[in-house]
Motif scaffolding. Sequence first.
Motif, PDB file in Angstrom:
ATOM      1  N   UNK A  22      12.301  24.310 -18.629  1.00 27.69           N
ATOM      2  CA  UNK A  22      12.796  23.008 -18.192  1.00 27.69           C
ATOM      3  C   UNK A  22      14.312  22.923 -18.307  1.00 27.69           C
ATOM      4  N   UNK A  23      14.911  23.680 -19.238  1.00 23.10           N
ATOM      5  CA  UNK A  23      16.374  23.665 -19.373  1.00 23.10           C
ATOM      6  C   UNK A  23      17.049  24.396 -18.214  1.00 23.10           C
ATOM      7  N   UNK A  60       2.942  17.741 -13.109  1.00 25.57           N
ATOM      8  CA  UNK A  60       2.497  16.343 -13.160  1.00 25.57           C
ATOM      9  C   UNK A  60       3.302  15.552 -14.176  1.00 25.57           C
ATOM     10  N   UNK A  61       3.569  16.169 -15.331  1.00 26.87           N
ATOM     11  CA  UNK A  61       4.291  15.483 -16.395  1.00 26.87           C
ATOM     12  C   UNK A  61       5.719  15.147 -16.024  1.00 26.87           C
ATOM     13  N   UNK A  62       6.419  16.085 -15.363  1.00 26.10           N
ATOM     14  CA  UNK A  62       7.839  15.855 -15.113  1.00 26.10           C
ATOM     15  C   UNK A  62       8.089  15.142 -13.788  1.00 26.10           C
ATOM     16  N   UNK A 238       8.359  21.738 -22.513  1.00 21.08           N
ATOM     17  CA  UNK A 238       9.018  21.101 -21.376  1.00 21.08           C
ATOM     18  C   UNK A 238       9.482  19.686 -21.737  1.00 21.08           C
ATOM     19  N   UNK A 239       8.666  18.993 -22.532  1.00 23.20           N
ATOM     20  CA  UNK A 239       9.049  17.643 -22.972  1.00 23.20           C
ATOM     21  C   UNK A 239      10.313  17.698 -23.822  1.00 23.20           C
TER      22      UNK A 239
ATOM     23  N   UNK B  21       0.953  10.364 -15.055  1.00 26.13           N
ATOM     24  CA  UNK B  21       1.166  10.289 -16.500  1.00 26.13           C
ATOM     25  C   UNK B  21      -0.160  10.147 -17.244  1.00 26.13           C
ATOM     26  N   UNK B  22      -0.997   9.238 -16.758  1.00 26.83           N
ATOM     27  CA  UNK B  22      -2.286   9.005 -17.403  1.00 26.83           C
ATOM     28  C   UNK B  22      -3.154  10.270 -17.369  1.00 26.83           C
TER      29      UNK B  22
END
Lengths: 278, 129
Positions: A22-23, A60-62, A238-239, B21-22
């Motif tokens: 992610x960086x 999906x998260x980012x 990644x978070x 997100x969910x």
Amino acid sequence: MSVILFTLIILVGAYMAGLLGSLTGLGGGVVIIPLLSLVLDVNIHYAIGASLVSVIATSSGSAVAYVREGITNMRIGMFLEIATTTGAMLGAMLALHLQTSFIAVIFGVILIFTAVMSLRKKEEFVSQEKSWLSDKLKLNGSYPANGQTVQYGVRHVGGGFLMMLFAGVISGLLGIGSGSLKVVAMDGIMRIPFKVSTTTSNFMIGVTAAASAVVYLQRGYIDPGLSMPVVIGVLLGALTGSKILVHTQKSGWLRWTFAIVVTFLAIQMIYNGINHKI
Amino acid sequence: MSNVKQFKDTDIQLAIGWILRLGVIISMSVVFIGGCLYIYRHGYSIANYHEFKGVPNFVHTPAGIWHGILTGHGQAIIQAGILLLVATPVLRILFSAFGFLLEKDYLYVGITLLVLAIIIISALTGHGG
């Protein structure tokens, strides 16, 4: 090696991969697959399956933040997903019939390309030129930048579509997001502004990976014991990376270090592939 | 000119962000719970992934996974979480189709359904060929 030790090693490795990914914007899959197959002696089919799942999680998260800010162009993403999902399906099927050593060599070549792509200068270039097709498909859009709205036009839709098909095949074949190839299609060929290309590519990766994941799931490539630490590690990494990225803008040296490490891994993969050690 | 509030791209964007997100939070929680159980039960077994054998039968089919969850198999719970994770982007597509329908953008309803069809075909052919 006991399951508990094996899981811990992968968890730490996947965390580092997600963090660096992610960086530098390279994505975690490019490090996860060599880690699993070269260091931990995991069969490349299992490695691809686990990596693919982690790719879906990070995409999906980012994607959430960029989608909400309105930088991602959902129409471009949706239209090009026709190409990437078709490609991903073909790639996943192809993977079943290709020798693992051959897959390793292709992986190495894509790794080197990804490393080179991560080093190039990212200049924002906004083109106003539109094409007949991009007008018909409503691909031209706008995005917010410094409180203003920037309009942009899209060109060479056909060429971009073909490149996306190829990116999809590579993603399905190797279990990576192939974000660098997606950016080439959008930024390089279709002349979509860099910020929009990267975020839309990120948005698309989850869908592309899901298309090949459904094939891999049925083939038994996605092993729960292996996917569990990979997906949790990469996502947490990644978070953390995205949190760090807010505070620091200087990632030049990091990019170089990562590119060199990735190139080294690539050479190793190609070497092992040619000698049929994978 | 209608007075009804138009459904816009920004509404779809908010909803899609929410779904993504969910989906990630739920699936990761399930994977984590399954993972704890798996480590607790099998932590001292030997991990061997050198040879490709495919996954055990009880995590291969939906019926097997369901049975595995009921009998408290960690691996089956992890696999259920992974299925949810894979389903997240697919749900996102389904929702986009709905959003474009509300916008009356029928071209994009078609494009979205085409992408969905490709994924379904991919799922169906993966089993046979």
